[in-house]
Scaffold this motif. Structure first.
Motif, PDB file in Angstrom:
ATOM      1  N   SER A  15     -63.105 -23.792  64.804  1.00 15.09           N
ATOM      2  CA  SER A  15     -62.596 -24.933  64.031  1.00 15.09           C
ATOM      3  C   SER A  15     -61.138 -24.741  63.636  1.00 15.09           C
ATOM      4  O   SER A  15     -60.660 -25.401  62.710  1.00 15.09           O
ATOM      5  CB  SER A  15     -63.448 -25.129  62.774  1.00 15.09           C
ATOM      6  OG  SER A  15     -64.778 -25.348  63.133  1.00 15.09           O
ATOM      7  N   MET A  16     -60.456 -23.809  64.296  1.00 14.07           N
ATOM      8  CA  MET A  16     -59.056 -23.555  63.946  1.00 14.07           C
ATOM      9  C   MET A  16     -58.155 -23.714  65.176  1.00 14.07           C
ATOM     10  O   MET A  16     -57.478 -22.766  65.603  1.00 14.07           O
ATOM     11  CB  MET A  16     -58.923 -22.149  63.307  1.00 14.07           C
ATOM     12  CG  MET A  16     -59.824 -21.966  62.096  1.00 14.07           C
ATOM     13  SD  MET A  16     -59.627 -20.401  61.207  1.00 14.07           S
ATOM     14  CE  MET A  16     -58.276 -20.752  60.108  1.00 14.07           C
ATOM     15  N   PRO A  17     -58.115 -24.927  65.737  1.00 13.41           N
ATOM     16  CA  PRO A  17     -57.371 -25.110  66.993  1.00 13.41           C
ATOM     17  C   PRO A  17     -55.857 -24.970  66.834  1.00 13.41           C
ATOM     18  O   PRO A  17     -55.190 -24.538  67.782  1.00 13.41           O
ATOM     19  CB  PRO A  17     -57.739 -26.540  67.409  1.00 13.41           C
ATOM     20  CG  PRO A  17     -58.162 -27.212  66.152  1.00 13.41           C
ATOM     21  CD  PRO A  17     -58.799 -26.154  65.314  1.00 13.41           C
ATOM     22  N   VAL A  18     -55.335 -25.308  65.680  1.00  8.22           N
ATOM     23  CA  VAL A  18     -53.875 -25.205  65.502  1.00  8.22           C
ATOM     24  C   VAL A  18     -53.475 -23.731  65.451  1.00  8.22           C
ATOM     25  O   VAL A  18     -52.542 -23.295  66.144  1.00  8.22           O
ATOM     26  CB  VAL A  18     -53.425 -25.954  64.221  1.00  8.22           C
ATOM     27  CG1 VAL A  18     -51.917 -25.823  64.042  1.00  8.22           C
ATOM     28  CG2 VAL A  18     -53.839 -27.428  64.282  1.00  8.22           C
ATOM     29  N   LEU A  19     -54.220 -22.971  64.652  1.00  7.77           N
ATOM     30  CA  LEU A  19     -53.922 -21.538  64.570  1.00  7.77           C
ATOM     31  C   LEU A  19     -54.110 -20.884  65.946  1.00  7.77           C
ATOM     32  O   LEU A  19     -53.349 -19.991  66.320  1.00  7.77           O
ATOM     33  CB  LEU A  19     -54.831 -20.886  63.522  1.00  7.77           C
ATOM     34  CG  LEU A  19     -54.450 -19.472  63.112  1.00  7.77           C
ATOM     35  CD1 LEU A  19     -53.068 -19.420  62.464  1.00  7.77           C
ATOM     36  CD2 LEU A  19     -55.476 -18.862  62.160  1.00  7.77           C
ATOM     37  N   ARG A  20     -55.111 -21.365  66.688  1.00 11.99           N
ATOM     38  CA  ARG A  20     -55.351 -20.784  68.021  1.00 11.99           C
ATOM     39  C   ARG A  20     -54.133 -20.978  68.928  1.00 11.99           C
ATOM     40  O   ARG A  20     -53.706 -20.073  69.637  1.00 11.99           O
ATOM     41  CB  ARG A  20     -56.589 -21.414  68.659  1.00 11.99           C
ATOM     42  CG  ARG A  20     -57.054 -20.691  69.904  1.00 11.99           C
ATOM     43  CD  ARG A  20     -58.216 -21.397  70.582  1.00 11.99           C
ATOM     44  NE  ARG A  20     -59.221 -21.842  69.644  1.00 11.99           N
ATOM     45  CZ  ARG A  20     -59.695 -23.094  69.568  1.00 11.99           C
ATOM     46  NH1 ARG A  20     -59.258 -24.014  70.393  1.00 11.99           N
ATOM     47  NH2 ARG A  20     -60.606 -23.418  68.687  1.00 11.99           N
TER      48      ARG A  20
END
Ligand code: ADE
Length: 446
Positions: free
Chosen positions: A30-35
């Motif tokens: 649920s952390m696509p931006v951080l990914r």
């Protein structure tokens, strides 16, 4: 998973690492931006060789931030920013990923500050805080305010070889700050002229406070209270103290769950806003007689005091979701109570005041992290994207920044929003050339 390690650490049980891995990977989904930032960091290594000490809540989301910094080349140490917020499996897993981790759920004050000492001894050039405890310790040391330091840090610093403490303190290029309370403390330091290095106010980014403080706190605070008590919100009277971003999030979610919500405020603008948002607004002296559940989110001290406890109804539940455990005056509650505390369930303690039962949750500490898992990963994605980019920014520009509290550049804030929207498959419009020209002129359209 290999349970022997040479990485420095103090965690509850390394045997929990595999459970931690599963949880951290679940949050990562649920952390696509951080990914995306992590992938870029892996390719560009913007933090190569940089020592980072982070004092944050040790959660699955924080683990993903730490791994992102590590991918960027940083040598990372993490310690807890609150004695009750650590997720022990996550701390164990981070050790196996070569992150120096110092955090144990339920640690006492001495151990908490021993962990902050470890963060200082790491000789960071970038620090990260959630509540300014690490930056606070650095400044107390720099100002020789030994009496204000925890004994463990005092003894460690006085035992260092000559010049080493100065070298540690001078090594810090800058810091980032996650939360409103920390920003308030840091601005007070800047106003007193004692702030030694620039601080990036992650909390002040739109992609942080409008989402994390509002929707994250709104949901996770009620989640913590429900996990601790299993109470029914529908039909109950919930008193929310403070109508900042966090308070409005909690008030709105409580109303959505069917509660009758009362807001208390000291700021007339916020009181007006809460009134026009449809909440009942009144002084705490009056609200105290009506509430079934009280939640403090003001960032200030002594919000629920002796006179309020004396006025509360039988069975009233009190919880805090502000950063520090000072909003509910627990010493006053203990003084005025004829009985208690009796532990009824984990983090649920009962006192008896004038024959009426008052139930304190989470010892007055952040209830969303004491009894639940903090904010969901999807919202921490944006907060921690800000943290990662702020660290990169400090590494690039820190030496040129003034020793003040700085906003994360607004282009970064927008970029994070753009990436988040993209991950949600939502598109926004772009200005036409005509619209751009109209907005940048003063003499059109008259
Ligand atoms: N603060 C509130 N929720 C959090 C979370 N899930 N992780 C780290 N810090 C938090």
């Amino acid at each position: 998973m290999n349970e022997t390690t040479t990485i420095e650490h103090d965690v509850a049980d390394l045997g929990l690492a595999e459970a931690g891995r599963l949880r951290v990977e679940w949050a990562e989904r649920s952390m696509p931006v951080l990914r995306q930032i992590r992938e870029r960091f892996a390719a560009e290594r913007p933090l190569e060789g940089v020592r980072v000490s982070a004092c944050l809540h040790v959660t699955t989301e924080t683990a993903n931030l730490m791994l992102t910094l590590q991918e960027g080349g940083a040598d990372v140490l993490l310690c807890a920013s609150n004695p009750l917020s650590t997720q022990d499996p996550v701390a164990a897993y981070l050790v196996t990923r070569d992150i120096k981790t110092f955090a144990v759920k339920g640690e006492d004050n001495d151990r908490y500050y021993d962990h902050i000492r470890a963060a200082l001894a790491h000789q960071p050039s970038i620090t990260m805080d959630d509540g300014a405890d690490l930056v606070g310790a650095i400044h107390m040391l720099a100002l020789d305010r030994y009496d204000d330091l925890a004994p463990g840090i005092r003894e460690w610093s006085t035992g260092l070889p000559a010049g080493e403490l100065d070298a540690i303190l001078q090594n810090v290029v800058g810091s980032t700050e996650e939360t409103t309370t920390g920003i308030i403390r840091l601005r007070a330091m800047a106003a007193d002229g004692i702030l030694r290095f620039p601080v990036m106010a992650v909390n002040d980014s739109y992609t942080k406070h409008m989402f994390d403080n509002q929707y994250g706190t709104g949901q996770s605070t009620l989640d913590g209270i429900l996990r601790a008590t299993n109470m029914l919100l529908a039909g109950s009277t919930v008193v929310v103290a403070g109508y900042g971003w966090c308070g409005r999030g909690v008030a709105t979610r409580a109303r959505g769950a069917g509660a009758k919500v009362i807001v208390t405020e000291v700021d007339p603008l916020r009181g007006l806003e809460a009134t026009m948002d449809g909440f009942q607004v009144m002084p705490m002296s009056e609200a105290a007689t009506r509430g079934d559940l009280f939640i403090t989110l003001t960032g200030d001290i002594g919000v629920l005091r002796r006179e309020h406890f004396e006025a509360m109804r039988d069975g009233a539940i009190v919880a805090n979701s502000g950063h520090f455990d000072v909003e509910i005056d627990i010493p006053a509650l203990e003084e005025v109570a004829e009985e208690g505390p009796h532990e009824l369930r984990p983090y649920v303690e009962e006192y008896v005041v004038n024959g009426r039962r008052i139930v304190l949750l989470g010892r007055g500490r952040l209830i969303n992290l004491a009894s639940a898992e903090g904010h969901p990963a999807s919202v921490m994605d944006m907060s921690f994207a800000n943290q990662a980019l702020a660290a990169e920014y400090l590494q690039r520009h820190g030496a040129a920044l003034t020793a003040e509290v700085h906003r994360v550049p607004v282009e970064m804030d927008r970029e994070i929003a753009r990436l988040k929207l993209g991950s949600m498959d939502v598109e926004v419009d772009s200005l036409t050339p005509e619209q751009e020209s109209y907005l940048s002129s003063w003499d059109q359209g008259t």
